[in-house]
Design an enzyme around this catalytic site. Structure first.
Site, mmCIF file in Angstrom:
data_model
loop_
_atom_site.group_PDB
_atom_site.id
_atom_site.type_symbol
_atom_site.label_atom_id
_atom_site.label_comp_id
_atom_site.label_asym_id
_atom_site.label_seq_id
_atom_site.Cartn_x
_atom_site.Cartn_y
_atom_site.Cartn_z
ATOM 1 C CE LYS A 69 -3.924 1.532 2.925
ATOM 2 N NZ LYS A 69 -4.687 1.181 4.155
ATOM 3 C CB SER A 144 -7.929 3.041 3.132
ATOM 4 O OG SER A 144 -7.088 2.508 4.132
ATOM 5 C CB SER A 168 -8.043 0.168 6.054
ATOM 6 O OG SER A 168 -8.744 1.384 6.098
#
Lengths: 464, 89
Positions: A69, A144, A168
């Protein structure tokens, strides 16, 4: 998709080479049909693959490609946190999590999309566009860690690093049909990861199988002298769960949950019962308050943490022909996305002198009551289960006009986060429209191995 | 909203301020439900874990950061090994 495992990659590397495996992954990344990637680290990835092939780099993950990420600091390219603020930010060091994977020979091929600064649950709040769901491109990836989940679901890489502050990792894992674990708070070092809310931020992984998830958590977990909140090493994978008495959380199965999601969860419950699990419905009256607690406590920490983005020390700078205040305000105005600003403002409000007692203090006291409920249940149950989210992946744009509606998507993932508990999402079938549903398994602190053992039993019921 | 924006060091546009005002009113209404709870005498959980301070040994150690790498990454370039930083004021 069942081929998308670490052992499968190791076989490919043995038959061909690490360079071959990395080139394949990079090729898939370049096509990027779902807007997963923010950057590809081609040069560094290939150089490291050659080192594996030459035998100078080895380990349990030698040559296996992965993505991180884009809120993990990495060498090899920019780390943007999917924001304009950090669009040109090149980190001088790597996150401990990345270092640990590299020490085992794994190769980061690039950085993937998220909601800017990890604020969101759909990967729609990114400065680099929306990531699309692996199973339906009209739907969100979740977030996310949306890019991480889709990269694994599409088979670009066998695993991805993600962060989970309030869901997330678990929610995008559920939306894309992969395994995603948010470990116990403090299990994995947060050093070198862009901070959101330091009191609930956790580092975890998304992978295709429970076994891979266990291996990765074994590699990643452990005390780090650069993160004083890390726990002394405790994670040892276990073959079997230590107990099979499980609580199904009643409030998660009540009004507001999609019927097909509910049906899939109940079907998973039946399968577990046939496998010798004793499952009882349990009630947690405090759960209805968890979301309000979360959206007070976390924005408070966000507004403090994001104060470091002042346009001076790093990142975007605007207004440097004016006063110092101009630099601060104009840089932040230009660098943050709308959702970042919303959370900063909420945080500033709940921490301001007139609201501190009524909101922030009240929420932290209510949090104590929530934690007590969890503690009481873990006296009697070996794990708690329920859905990850009230529905499957929603349509892109469906919730963007109503921030509260978007926050309500997190209602089932924030409670374990507030209590620092480990929780994993494991796929349990699909809806009629082919959208995956995830089962959430929550354990007591440091019971990561236990919930993964339960997850493996779930996985065995469905095949991989 | 203007005072909150100032506390947050954000120079919001008028449209943003208006939109955020309505969003936040809506969100604060949702928070009101916490008032149903009796929290008298309940201690606050400011931090979720049962950790105590731990100290590392006070020894010199290598960091990943080298002076050279910082100079190399400096956006403004460098002069004779000195990092150039952008003009602030």
């Amino acid at each position: 998709m069942s081929m998308n495992t670490i052992s499968h990659y190791k076989q490919t590397i043995q038959e061909h080479s690490a360079e071959y495996a990395v080139r394949e992954a990079l090729e898939s990344g370049r096509k990027d049909t779902h807007n997963v990637f923010i950057s590809l680290y081609e040069e560094r990835a290939l150089a490291r693959a050659r080192q594996v092939d030459e035998g100078t780099v080895s380990g349990r993950l030698a040559g296996v490609p992965f993505v991180a990420k884009d809120n993990f600091l990495t060498l090899g390219g920019a780390t943007t946190a999917a924001s304009h603020f950090l669009e040109n930010f090149h980190a001088p060091l790597q996150a401990t999590a990345v270092e640990k994977l590299e020490a085992e020979g794994a190769i980061c091929i690039g950085k993937v999309n998220l909601d800017a600064f990890a604020h969101g649950g759909s990967t729609e709040n990114s400065a680099y566009g929306v990531t699309k769901n692996a199973h339906d491109t009209a739907r969100v990836a979740g977030g996310s860690s949306g890019g991480s989940a889709v990269a694994v679901a599409l088979g670009t890489v066998p695993f991805a690093l993600g962060t989970d502050t309030g869901g997330s990792i678990r929610q995008p894992a559920s939306f894309n049909g992969v395994v995603g674990i948010k470990p116990t708070y403090g299990a994995v070092s947060r050093y070198g990861v862009v901070a959101m809310a330091s009191g609930t931020d956790t580092i975890g992984v998304l992978a295709s199988t429970v076994s891979d998830t266990e291996l990765l958590l074994e590699v990643l977990s452990g005390q780090d002298e650069r993160d004083m909140t890390t726990l002394p090493d405790y994670f040892i994978p276990q073959d079997k769960p230590t107990g099979k008495k499980i609580g199904l959380i009643k409030e998660f199965m009540a009004d507001g949950i999609d019927e097909e999601v509910s049906a899939q969860i109940l079907s998973a419950v039946e399968k577990l019962q046939s496998d010798g699990y004793e499952i009882e419905e349990v009630s947690m009256p405090m759960l209805k308050y968890a979301l309000a607690i979360y959206y007070i406590v976390v924005p408070a920490e966000i507004s403090s943490n994001l104060a470091r983005y002042d346009g001076i020390r790093y990142g975007t700078q605007k207004g440097n022909d004016g006063s110092l205040q101009d630099v601060y305000e104009m840089s932040r105005q230009a660098g943050f996305e709308a959702e970042n600003k919303r959370r900063i403002i909420i945080g500033s409000f709940v921490l301001s002198s007139g609201s501190f007692d009524a909101y922030y203090q009240k929420a932290q006291k209510a949090r104590t009551l929530l934690i007590r409920e969890f503690n009481d249940l873990f006296e009697r149950y070996d794990a708690l289960i329920g859905p990850v989210a009230p529905e499957t992946a929603f349509k892109i744009g469906q919730n963007t006009e109503d921030p509260l509606k978007m926050y309500l998507e997190d209602v089932m993932t924030v409670p374990p986060s507030l209590a620092g508990l480990p929780a994993v999402s494991v796929p349990v079938g699909k809806t009629k429209d082919g959208l995956p549903v995830g089962l959430q398994i929550i354990g007591k602190r440091r019971d990561d191995a236990q919930i993964l053992a339960v997850a493996r039993d779930v996985e065995a019921q469905y095949g991989q | 909203m203007r005072s909150l924006a100032q506390l947050s060091a954000l120079r919001l546009t008028d449209d943003e301020a208006e939109r955020l005002t309505s969003d936040i009113e809506h969100i604060l209404q949702y928070f009101e439900q916490l008032n149903e709870l009796d929290t008298d005498g309940v201690p606050a959980t400011y931090y979720g874990m049962d950790l105590v301070n731990s100290s590392r040994a006070d020894e010199v150690s290598d960091t990943q950061l080298s002076r050279e790498s910082l100079v190399e990454l400096s956006e403004g370039g460098n002069i004779a090994g000195q990092v150039m930083v952008p003009k602030v004021l």
